[in-house]
Design a protein around this motif. Structure first.
Motif, PDB file in Angstrom:
ATOM      1  N   ALA A 145     -10.316  -6.010  -5.209  1.00 32.57           N
ATOM      2  CA  ALA A 145      -8.865  -5.621  -5.171  1.00 32.57           C
ATOM      3  C   ALA A 145      -8.637  -4.795  -6.418  1.00 32.57           C
ATOM      4  CB  ALA A 145      -7.842  -7.064  -5.232  1.00 32.57           C
ATOM      5  N   LEU A 146      -9.280  -4.939  -7.800  1.00 31.59           N
ATOM      6  CA  LEU A 146      -8.841  -4.069  -8.925  1.00 31.59           C
ATOM      7  C   LEU A 146      -9.656  -2.784  -8.578  1.00 31.59           C
ATOM      8  CD1 LEU A 146      -7.624  -3.749 -11.474  1.00 31.59           C
ATOM      9  CD2 LEU A 146      -9.605  -4.825 -12.533  1.00 31.59           C
ATOM     10  N   GLU A 147     -10.929  -3.060  -8.294  1.00 34.77           N
ATOM     11  CA  GLU A 147     -11.705  -1.764  -7.864  1.00 34.77           C
ATOM     12  C   GLU A 147     -11.282  -0.761  -6.796  1.00 34.77           C
ATOM     13  OE1 GLU A 147     -15.708  -1.033  -5.628  1.00 34.77           O
ATOM     14  OE2 GLU A 147     -15.805  -2.573  -7.373  1.00 34.77           O
ATOM     15  N   ARG A 148     -10.519  -1.247  -6.101  1.00 32.60           N
ATOM     16  CA  ARG A 148     -10.100  -0.614  -4.721  1.00 32.60           C
ATOM     17  C   ARG A 148      -8.744   0.091  -5.079  1.00 32.60           C
ATOM     18  NH1 ARG A 148     -13.261   1.598  -1.569  1.00 32.60           N
ATOM     19  NH2 ARG A 148     -11.754   1.568   0.136  1.00 32.60           N
ATOM     20  N   MET A 149      -8.007  -0.541  -6.013  1.00 34.60           N
ATOM     21  CA  MET A 149      -6.447  -0.249  -6.237  1.00 34.60           C
ATOM     22  C   MET A 149      -6.404   1.321  -6.921  1.00 34.60           C
ATOM     23  SD  MET A 149      -4.100  -3.202  -7.930  1.00 34.60           S
ATOM     24  CE  MET A 149      -4.238  -4.650  -6.490  1.00 34.60           C
ATOM     25  N   ASP A 150      -5.485   1.989  -6.692  1.00 35.23           N
ATOM     26  CA  ASP A 150      -5.265   3.082  -7.475  1.00 35.23           C
ATOM     27  C   ASP A 150      -4.526   2.836  -8.827  1.00 35.23           C
ATOM     28  OD1 ASP A 150      -5.784   4.797  -5.383  1.00 35.23           O
ATOM     29  OD2 ASP A 150      -3.790   4.927  -4.299  1.00 35.23           O
ATOM     30  N   ALA A 151      -4.482   3.832  -9.846  1.00 33.68           N
ATOM     31  CA  ALA A 151      -4.079   3.373 -11.139  1.00 33.68           C
ATOM     32  C   ALA A 151      -2.711   3.247 -10.888  1.00 33.68           C
ATOM     33  CB  ALA A 151      -4.461   4.792 -12.045  1.00 33.68           C
ATOM     34  N   GLY A 152      -1.781   3.984 -10.143  1.00 34.57           N
ATOM     35  CA  GLY A 152      -0.512   3.504 -10.206  1.00 34.57           C
ATOM     36  C   GLY A 152       0.336   2.626  -9.665  1.00 34.57           C
ATOM     37  N   ASP A 153      -0.716   1.731  -8.694  1.00 39.49           N
ATOM     38  CA  ASP A 153      -0.348   0.680  -8.098  1.00 39.49           C
ATOM     39  C   ASP A 153       0.420  -0.242  -8.666  1.00 39.49           C
ATOM     40  OD1 ASP A 153      -0.197  -1.973  -6.614  1.00 39.49           O
ATOM     41  OD2 ASP A 153      -1.967  -0.854  -5.203  1.00 39.49           O
ATOM     42  N   PRO A 154       1.553  -0.843  -8.468  1.00 39.00           N
ATOM     43  CA  PRO A 154       2.291  -1.809  -9.310  1.00 39.00           C
ATOM     44  C   PRO A 154       1.729  -3.039  -9.393  1.00 39.00           C
ATOM     45  CG  PRO A 154       3.458  -1.354  -7.121  1.00 39.00           C
ATOM     46  CD  PRO A 154       2.243  -0.348  -7.166  1.00 39.00           C
ATOM     47  N   ARG A 155       0.703  -3.545  -8.396  1.00 39.63           N
ATOM     48  CA  ARG A 155       0.168  -4.876  -8.390  1.00 39.63           C
ATOM     49  C   ARG A 155      -1.115  -4.618  -9.456  1.00 39.63           C
ATOM     50  NH1 ARG A 155      -0.537  -4.268  -2.464  1.00 39.63           N
ATOM     51  NH2 ARG A 155      -1.542  -2.228  -3.359  1.00 39.63           N
ATOM     52  N   ARG A 156      -1.340  -3.561  -9.866  1.00 37.14           N
ATOM     53  CA  ARG A 156      -2.505  -3.430 -10.851  1.00 37.14           C
ATOM     54  C   ARG A 156      -2.402  -4.352 -12.212  1.00 37.14           C
ATOM     55  NH1 ARG A 156      -6.967  -0.580 -10.728  1.00 37.14           N
ATOM     56  NH2 ARG A 156      -7.986   0.235 -12.518  1.00 37.14           N
ATOM     57  N   ALA A 157      -1.401  -4.337 -12.825  1.00 36.99           N
ATOM     58  CA  ALA A 157      -1.149  -5.138 -13.953  1.00 36.99           C
ATOM     59  C   ALA A 157      -1.503  -6.701 -13.726  1.00 36.99           C
ATOM     60  CB  ALA A 157       0.165  -4.905 -14.723  1.00 36.99           C
ATOM     61  N   VAL A 158      -0.980  -7.253 -12.754  1.00 38.08           N
ATOM     62  CA  VAL A 158      -1.023  -8.658 -12.530  1.00 38.08           C
ATOM     63  C   VAL A 158      -2.557  -8.840 -12.091  1.00 38.08           C
ATOM     64  CG1 VAL A 158      -0.415 -10.278 -10.613  1.00 38.08           C
ATOM     65  CG2 VAL A 158       1.273  -9.034 -11.589  1.00 38.08           C
TER      66      VAL A 158
END
Length: 171
Positions: A145-158
């Motif tokens: 999930a982290l690998e596929r997320m864009d840098a600006g995705d709001p879920r990224r921090a969690v």
């Protein structure tokens, strides 16, 4: 069309019957219900008697007479149809997690593994994040999930924080 109030063993029996609409012999049913043949036989007879008080169950083979709709059946059908997002939304969590009935445990693992693999194959970061939350401590899903997320995705921090926690826990 109405909720049923069932004891845990009755619920296990109902699930096993719903998973086997063609019916089960007494031996098959007992083996799916318990690894201990004696316990299975006594539980089967007593449980079927109580289950028949609330829902029609045919004999020889044992099968449900009314049509059954259930989330676990819907999830598997959606996975098999390739409707991964719908399947994940419908998935409420492990099937009867407290049950140790062999037939329930086997289907619970099959259902979760099929859904997990479908989401992994799909590789959508939103679906991966949702699956990660539902599975809890599956490091591979969190990392993907982290690998596929864009840098600006709001879920990224969690997701990043959870990956760190799990890496420490697994180290």
């Amino acid at each position: 069309g109405q909720p049923l109030k069932l004891q845990p063993r009755q619920l296990e029996m109902l699930v096993l019957l719903s998973l086997n609409p063609e019916g089960l012999s007494g031996d098959q049913f007992a083996a799916l219900l318990s690894r201990d043949e004696h316990v299975a036989r006594s539980s089967l007879k007593a449980g079927l008697s109580r289950l028949r008080d609330v829902i029609p169950v045919a004999s020889q083979p044992y099968r449900l007479l009314p049509a059954v709709q259930a989330d676990y059946l819907d999830v598997m059908a959606l996975v098999q149809a390739g409707r991964v997002a719908d399947a994940l939304r419908r998935y409420e969590g492990p099937l009867l997690p407290a049950s140790d009935a062999p037939g329930i445990a086997e289907y619970r693992e099959l259902l979760q593994a099929a859904l997990r693999q479908a989401v992994l194959d799909h590789r959508d970061p939103a679906l991966l994040s949702e699956l990660a939350l539902k599975l809890g401590d599956d490091l591979e899903v969190w990392e993907l999930a982290l690998e596929r997320m864009d840098a600006g995705d709001p879920r990224r921090a969690v997701v990043t924080s959870r990956v760190r926690q799990l890496r420490v826990a697994y180290a």
